[in-house]
Design a protein around this motif. Structure first.
Motif, mmCIF file in Angstrom:
data_model
loop_
_atom_site.group_PDB
_atom_site.id
_atom_site.type_symbol
_atom_site.label_atom_id
_atom_site.label_comp_id
_atom_site.label_asym_id
_atom_site.label_seq_id
_atom_site.Cartn_x
_atom_site.Cartn_y
_atom_site.Cartn_z
ATOM 1 N N ASP A 141 0.757 -1.277 0.018
ATOM 2 C CA ASP A 141 0.089 0.063 0.016
ATOM 3 C C ASP A 141 0.895 1.246 0.194
ATOM 4 N N LEU A 142 2.173 1.248 0.573
ATOM 5 C CA LEU A 142 3.059 2.304 0.394
ATOM 6 C C LEU A 142 3.704 2.356 -1.023
ATOM 7 N N GLY A 143 3.430 1.582 -1.824
ATOM 8 C CA GLY A 143 3.792 1.563 -3.358
ATOM 9 C C GLY A 143 5.095 1.011 -3.592
ATOM 10 N N THR A 144 5.757 0.098 -2.248
ATOM 11 C CA THR A 144 7.027 -0.444 -2.388
ATOM 12 C C THR A 144 6.943 -2.020 -2.051
ATOM 13 N N GLY A 145 5.784 -2.694 -2.777
ATOM 14 C CA GLY A 145 5.479 -4.066 -2.514
ATOM 15 C C GLY A 145 6.679 -4.896 -2.977
ATOM 16 N N LEU A 146 6.683 -6.158 -2.447
ATOM 17 C CA LEU A 146 7.676 -7.182 -2.786
ATOM 18 C C LEU A 146 6.998 -8.046 -3.921
ATOM 19 N N ASP A 147 7.556 -8.552 -4.775
ATOM 20 C CA ASP A 147 7.059 -9.587 -5.798
ATOM 21 C C ASP A 147 7.797 -11.064 -5.522
ATOM 22 N N LEU A 148 6.965 -11.868 -4.704
ATOM 23 C CA LEU A 148 7.641 -13.090 -4.459
ATOM 24 C C LEU A 148 6.983 -14.193 -5.093
ATOM 25 N N SER A 149 6.391 -14.060 -6.255
ATOM 26 C CA SER A 149 5.813 -15.011 -7.296
ATOM 27 C C SER A 149 6.615 -15.821 -7.963
ATOM 28 N N THR A 150 7.830 -15.047 -8.547
ATOM 29 C CA THR A 150 8.591 -15.722 -9.576
ATOM 30 C C THR A 150 10.130 -15.355 -9.430
ATOM 31 N N LEU A 160 12.436 -20.851 -4.784
ATOM 32 C CA LEU A 160 12.636 -19.334 -4.331
ATOM 33 C C LEU A 160 13.160 -19.278 -2.978
ATOM 34 N N VAL A 161 14.442 -18.619 -2.865
ATOM 35 C CA VAL A 161 15.057 -18.688 -1.420
ATOM 36 C C VAL A 161 15.636 -17.220 -1.212
ATOM 37 N N TYR A 162 15.581 -16.574 -1.956
ATOM 38 C CA TYR A 162 16.070 -15.101 -1.819
ATOM 39 C C TYR A 162 15.339 -13.926 -2.416
ATOM 40 N N VAL A 163 15.545 -12.930 -1.665
ATOM 41 C CA VAL A 163 14.954 -11.300 -2.513
ATOM 42 C C VAL A 163 16.037 -10.705 -2.667
ATOM 43 N N SER A 164 16.025 -9.997 -3.971
ATOM 44 C CA SER A 164 16.780 -8.956 -4.306
ATOM 45 C C SER A 164 16.574 -7.693 -3.301
ATOM 46 N N PRO A 165 17.731 -6.912 -2.912
ATOM 47 C CA PRO A 165 17.061 -5.828 -2.085
ATOM 48 C C PRO A 165 17.111 -4.772 -3.024
ATOM 49 N N LYS A 166 17.614 -4.600 -4.394
ATOM 50 C CA LYS A 166 17.531 -3.761 -5.314
ATOM 51 C C LYS A 166 16.029 -3.749 -6.158
ATOM 52 N N ALA A 168 13.284 -5.728 -5.118
ATOM 53 C CA ALA A 168 12.414 -6.461 -4.282
ATOM 54 C C ALA A 168 11.655 -7.642 -4.934
ATOM 55 N N ARG A 169 12.405 -8.380 -5.574
ATOM 56 C CA ARG A 169 11.716 -9.524 -6.075
ATOM 57 C C ARG A 169 12.373 -10.715 -5.748
ATOM 58 N N ALA A 170 11.833 -11.920 -5.747
ATOM 59 C CA ALA A 170 12.389 -13.300 -5.368
ATOM 60 C C ALA A 170 13.312 -13.657 -6.358
ATOM 61 N N VAL A 171 14.330 -14.459 -5.700
ATOM 62 C CA VAL A 171 15.340 -15.101 -6.819
ATOM 63 C C VAL A 171 15.590 -16.380 -6.098
ATOM 64 N N SER A 172 15.604 -17.288 -7.270
ATOM 65 C CA SER A 172 15.935 -18.870 -6.963
ATOM 66 C C SER A 172 16.987 -19.156 -6.365
ATOM 67 N N GLN A 173 17.279 -20.378 -5.759
ATOM 68 C CA GLN A 173 18.593 -20.606 -5.429
ATOM 69 C C GLN A 173 19.498 -20.758 -6.348
ATOM 70 N N LEU A 186 14.700 -15.584 1.809
ATOM 71 C CA LEU A 186 13.064 -15.607 1.756
ATOM 72 C C LEU A 186 12.719 -16.912 2.519
ATOM 73 N N PRO A 187 12.007 -16.838 3.630
ATOM 74 C CA PRO A 187 11.616 -18.022 4.270
ATOM 75 C C PRO A 187 10.526 -18.584 3.304
ATOM 76 N N SER A 188 10.199 -19.760 3.439
ATOM 77 C CA SER A 188 9.679 -20.655 2.915
ATOM 78 C C SER A 188 8.049 -20.545 3.166
ATOM 79 N N PHE A 189 7.473 -19.904 4.377
ATOM 80 C CA PHE A 189 6.236 -19.773 4.531
ATOM 81 C C PHE A 189 5.705 -18.606 3.917
ATOM 82 N N LEU A 190 6.554 -17.711 3.092
ATOM 83 C CA LEU A 190 6.264 -16.544 2.506
ATOM 84 C C LEU A 190 5.973 -16.966 1.074
ATOM 85 N N VAL A 191 6.285 -18.116 0.636
ATOM 86 C CA VAL A 191 6.141 -18.442 -0.756
ATOM 87 C C VAL A 191 5.068 -19.513 -0.953
ATOM 88 N N GLU A 192 4.193 -19.256 -1.744
ATOM 89 C CA GLU A 192 2.946 -19.978 -1.990
ATOM 90 C C GLU A 192 3.386 -21.312 -2.364
#
Length: 253
Positions: A141-150, A160-166, A168-173, A186-192
């Motif tokens: 809602d602040l306009g800085t959401g994370l994309d943890l889908s792919t 998917l086990v990482y997130v890029s700090p630049k 804000a998207r997920a990154v595979s192992q 990226l903890p597994s409980f946040l990945v569908e």
């Protein structure tokens, strides 16, 4: 001007001898302030506690005025929340987070999420997961959401086990392995689909989840010339104590 709405008490502050200024998150009018006349009275004091959901009527001569609230209790959960360290620290942290929102802009999904979190702050495992997900919703809602889908590099949706700090998207192992020291976990409980149903969060899950959301919340705070309140550290300390007591088999510092 006049409207009626439901709202959750975030903070109160004294105004004169008998009145208070109430800050609440409402369903249709967002984070809103108003004067409660006689708010420091014995009748009003138990109702105007952080975490309580109220029925509110706001009145003002002009829309940009502070205005005044008439209040009526709806869901009075504050007394129970304030008896535990997690409940008290969670209330303070949620109030700090919601101050990042602009005033008087509706966030209905965030309002519903807030009530769900408040109803589960007495369960440390559920509370930790819900608080982390609440921060993800707030960032969106602040306009800085994370994309943890792919995966940002390969487009794949598994491992998917990482997130890029630049980005804000997920990154595979595999894609992130060469850069693992520069990526966020990226903890597994946040990945569908990656967390098995019914499995409990470990303390490592909790710390990784808060480290992830905390990085982006802190960056938003700094970019907008705001200051952190230290509420995250208090909340993590309270959660750690509860995890040691209730989930010693899942606790690894």
């Amino acid at each position: 001007m006049e409207w009626s709405d439901r709202g959750v008490v975030l903070t109160t502050r004294k105004h004169g001898e008998n009145d208070i200024i109430l800050e609440a998150l409402t369903t249709e009018h967002g984070r809103h302030l108003g004067l409660v006349r006689g708010g420091r009275s014995q009748r009003h004091r138990p109702v105007l506690q952080p975490g309580n959901e109220l029925n509110l009527t706001w009145k003002a001569r002009l829309t940009d005025h502070l205005g005044s609230f008439q209040v009526e209790g709806n869901t009075l959960r504050a007394a129970n929340l304030m008896t535990t360290g997690v409940g008290l620290a969670g209330l303070q942290h949620l109030a700090f987070l919601l101050k990042l929102l602009p005033e008087r802009h509706p966030y209905p999904r965030l309002y519903d999420a807030l009530n769900v979190v408040l109803d589960h702050l007495d369960a440390p495992d559920a509370a930790a997961a819900l608080l982390i997900r609440f921060e993800l919703e707030l960032l969106r809602d602040l306009g800085t959401g994370l994309d943890l889908s792919t995966c940002a590099a390969t487009g794949q949706s598994d491992d998917l086990v990482y997130v890029s700090p630049k980005s804000a998207r997920a990154v595979s192992q595999d894609a992130g392995r060469p850069y693992h020291d520069r990526l966020l976990s990226l903890p597994s409980f946040l990945v569908e689909g990656q967390r098995q149903a019914g499995s409990e969060l470990t303390w490592l899950d909790v710390t990784q989840g808060f480290a992830l959301t905390g990085f982006f919340v802190t960056r938003h705070v700094q970019e907008n010339n705001r200051t952190t309140a230290g509420t995250r550290e208090q909340l993590l300390s309270a959660l750690e104590r509860r995890y040691r007591e209730d989930f010693p088999w899942n606790f690894q510092p």
